[in-house]
Design an enzyme around this catalytic site. Structure first.
Site, mmCIF file in Angstrom:
data_model
loop_
_atom_site.group_PDB
_atom_site.id
_atom_site.type_symbol
_atom_site.label_atom_id
_atom_site.label_comp_id
_atom_site.label_asym_id
_atom_site.label_seq_id
_atom_site.Cartn_x
_atom_site.Cartn_y
_atom_site.Cartn_z
ATOM 1 N N LYS A 1 24.493 -66.050 66.069
ATOM 2 C CA LYS A 1 25.878 -65.567 66.196
ATOM 3 C C LYS A 1 26.117 -65.090 67.633
ATOM 4 O O LYS A 1 25.547 -65.675 68.554
ATOM 5 C CB LYS A 1 26.157 -64.499 65.136
ATOM 6 C CG LYS A 1 25.768 -65.000 63.726
ATOM 7 C CD LYS A 1 26.223 -64.115 62.602
ATOM 8 C CE LYS A 1 25.787 -64.730 61.277
ATOM 9 N NZ LYS A 1 26.232 -63.970 60.111
ATOM 10 N N HIS B 1 31.197 -72.287 59.492
ATOM 11 C CA HIS B 1 30.672 -70.980 59.087
ATOM 12 C C HIS B 1 31.830 -70.093 58.642
ATOM 13 O O HIS B 1 32.930 -70.177 59.188
ATOM 14 C CB HIS B 1 29.919 -70.335 60.260
ATOM 15 C CG HIS B 1 29.134 -69.142 59.831
ATOM 16 N ND1 HIS B 1 29.717 -67.911 59.624
ATOM 17 C CD2 HIS B 1 27.822 -68.994 59.517
ATOM 18 C CE1 HIS B 1 28.787 -67.062 59.208
ATOM 19 N NE2 HIS B 1 27.629 -67.691 59.141
ATOM 20 N N GLY C 1 25.293 -60.516 55.899
ATOM 21 C CA GLY C 1 25.199 -59.259 56.628
ATOM 22 C C GLY C 1 25.338 -58.015 55.765
ATOM 23 O O GLY C 1 25.537 -56.916 56.292
ATOM 24 N N ASN D 1 20.728 -68.487 62.900
ATOM 25 C CA ASN D 1 22.051 -68.450 63.527
ATOM 26 C C ASN D 1 22.166 -67.104 64.241
ATOM 27 O O ASN D 1 22.325 -66.071 63.594
ATOM 28 C CB ASN D 1 23.125 -68.593 62.434
ATOM 29 C CG ASN D 1 24.526 -68.389 62.964
ATOM 30 O OD1 ASN D 1 24.744 -68.314 64.177
ATOM 31 N ND2 ASN D 1 25.493 -68.290 62.053
ATOM 32 N N GLY E 1 20.855 -65.136 59.569
ATOM 33 C CA GLY E 1 21.573 -64.459 60.639
ATOM 34 C C GLY E 1 20.704 -63.365 61.240
ATOM 35 O O GLY E 1 19.782 -63.623 62.011
ATOM 36 N N GLY E 2 20.976 -62.126 60.846
ATOM 37 C CA GLY E 2 20.317 -60.956 61.440
ATOM 38 C C GLY E 2 18.806 -61.074 61.587
ATOM 39 O O GLY E 2 18.248 -60.775 62.662
ATOM 40 N N GLU F 1 26.440 -70.372 51.730
ATOM 41 C CA GLU F 1 26.434 -68.989 52.198
ATOM 42 C C GLU F 1 27.551 -68.213 51.492
ATOM 43 O O GLU F 1 28.708 -68.252 51.939
ATOM 44 C CB GLU F 1 26.662 -68.930 53.713
ATOM 45 C CG GLU F 1 25.591 -69.618 54.527
ATOM 46 C CD GLU F 1 25.465 -69.017 55.926
ATOM 47 O OE1 GLU F 1 24.330 -68.755 56.341
ATOM 48 O OE2 GLU F 1 26.494 -68.783 56.592
ATOM 49 N N SER G 1 21.853 -62.687 53.973
ATOM 50 C CA SER G 1 20.883 -61.589 53.797
ATOM 51 C C SER G 1 19.469 -62.068 53.443
ATOM 52 O O SER G 1 18.768 -61.402 52.679
ATOM 53 C CB SER G 1 21.392 -60.569 52.777
ATOM 54 O OG SER G 1 22.563 -59.931 53.278
ATOM 55 N N GLU H 1 32.497 -67.155 59.230
ATOM 56 C CA GLU H 1 33.075 -66.330 60.310
ATOM 57 C C GLU H 1 34.057 -67.146 61.149
ATOM 58 O O GLU H 1 35.056 -66.619 61.640
ATOM 59 C CB GLU H 1 31.941 -65.724 61.152
ATOM 60 C CG GLU H 1 31.229 -64.624 60.363
ATOM 61 C CD GLU H 1 29.771 -64.414 60.705
ATOM 62 O OE1 GLU H 1 29.308 -64.892 61.758
ATOM 63 O OE2 GLU H 1 29.071 -63.763 59.885
HETATM 64 O O1 LIG Z 1 25.767 -65.924 58.192
HETATM 65 C C1 LIG Z 1 24.559 -66.063 58.080
HETATM 66 C C2 LIG Z 1 23.852 -67.202 58.690
HETATM 67 O O2 LIG Z 1 24.736 -68.176 59.139
HETATM 68 C C3 LIG Z 1 23.751 -65.077 57.331
HETATM 69 O O3 LIG Z 1 23.745 -63.890 58.033
HETATM 70 P P1 LIG Z 1 22.747 -62.704 57.584
HETATM 71 O O4 LIG Z 1 21.381 -63.334 57.424
HETATM 72 O O5 LIG Z 1 22.795 -61.728 58.724
HETATM 73 O O6 LIG Z 1 23.262 -62.186 56.296
#
Ligand SMILES: O=C(CO)COP(=O)(O)O
Length: 258
Positions: free
Chosen positions: A15, A105, A181, A13, A241-242, A175, A220, A107
């Site tokens: 983002k 999600h 993050g 993802n 994510g990251g 999640e 993470s 967010e």
């Molecule tokens: O929100 C996420 C994937 O949708 C996870 O993000 P991180 O891997 O950056 O923690």
């Protein structure tokens, strides 16, 4: 309950990250994907602006090859069209070449006040467009500290998942909000407890289909912890994510699939 063999899905993802020149990272992922062990599905969800060009690039790389790689969206509106300035329909993402769409999600739930009913309508929109819905659930730090994790997850599953889910049209992503993050992850035992609970909830509600629906862990995930997390029973892949922004990290995580 026996743990069925489920084909893993490693999903990125991105983002709100990525410009046209990020195609170089996608190309590196496509190149590396060809060298991964067979039997792992890969998905990258870039921002909507890149879905069409990325999907075309993937299609080019797949010509004459069995390369299980697809492109997805990060959100959609519940309606197929209409007066919704700035929104994007599932049908538009399908038209651009997306195979899946993330909905619910944390967010989106936090930044756009999306509740379970909205997420459920979006998941139905994803199916209406013929795509796979990746529905996210997870507790906040406060909810975990209060010992409410399973109740919160149960409520989100009950409210966010429409009837009619199958192993082919639904992926659930667990999640924990506090792990996103932050570099912090639940212990393998905590992940096992929640994933086992989600599996039971899915099979109670959807029958045999619920036994093989994919349940991803997200929050993470990195190359350094992927192997341990991916080995947990009922963890059928990861939503990253990251670490999905860098081809080398994304591929190293995928290589950690059992
Ligand atoms: O929100 C996420 C994937 O949708 C996870 O993000 P991180 O891997 O950056 O923690």
């Amino acid at each position: 309950m026996p743990v069925p063999a489920v084909r893993p899905l490693i999903a990125g993802n991105w983002k709100m990250n990525g410009l046209k020149d990020s195609v170089a990272e996608l190309d590196a992922m496509l190149k590396g994907a060809a060298e991964l062990p067979q039997g792992i599905d890969l998905l990258v969800c870039p921002p909507a602006t890149l879905v069409a060009s990325f999907a075309a690039r993937v299609a080019e790389a797949q010509a004459g090859k069995a390369l299980p790689f697809s492109i997805g969206g990060q959100d959609c509106h519940a309606n197929a069209s209409g007066a919704h300035t700035g929104d994007i329909a599932a049908e538009m993402l399908a038209d651009a070449g997306a195979a899946a769409i993330i909905v619910g999600h944390s967010e989106r739930r936090a930044d756009h006040a999306e509740n379970d009913a909205i997420v459920r309508a979006k998941a139905q929109a994803v199916w209406r467009a013929g795509l796979v819905a990746i529905v996210c659930v997870g507790e906040t730090q406060g909810e975990r500290d209060a010992g409410h994790t399973l109740d919160v997850v149960a409520g989100m599953l009950a409210g966010s998942l429409p009837d009619g889910a199958t192993a082919a049209n639904l992926v659930v992503a667990y999640e924990p909000v506090w792990a996103i993050g932050t570099g912090r992850t639940p212990t393998a035992a905590d992940v096992e407890e929640v994933h086992g609970f989600i599996r039971k909830t899915l099979s109670d509600r959807f029958g045999a289909a619920g036994e093989t629906m994919r349940i991803l862990y997200g929050g993470s995930v990195k190359p350094s912890n992927a192997r341990e997390l991916l080995a947990v029973p009922h963890v059928n892949g990861a939503l990253i994510g990251g670490a999905s922004l860098k081809a080398s990290d994304f591929l190293a995580i995928a290589a950690g699939c059992p």
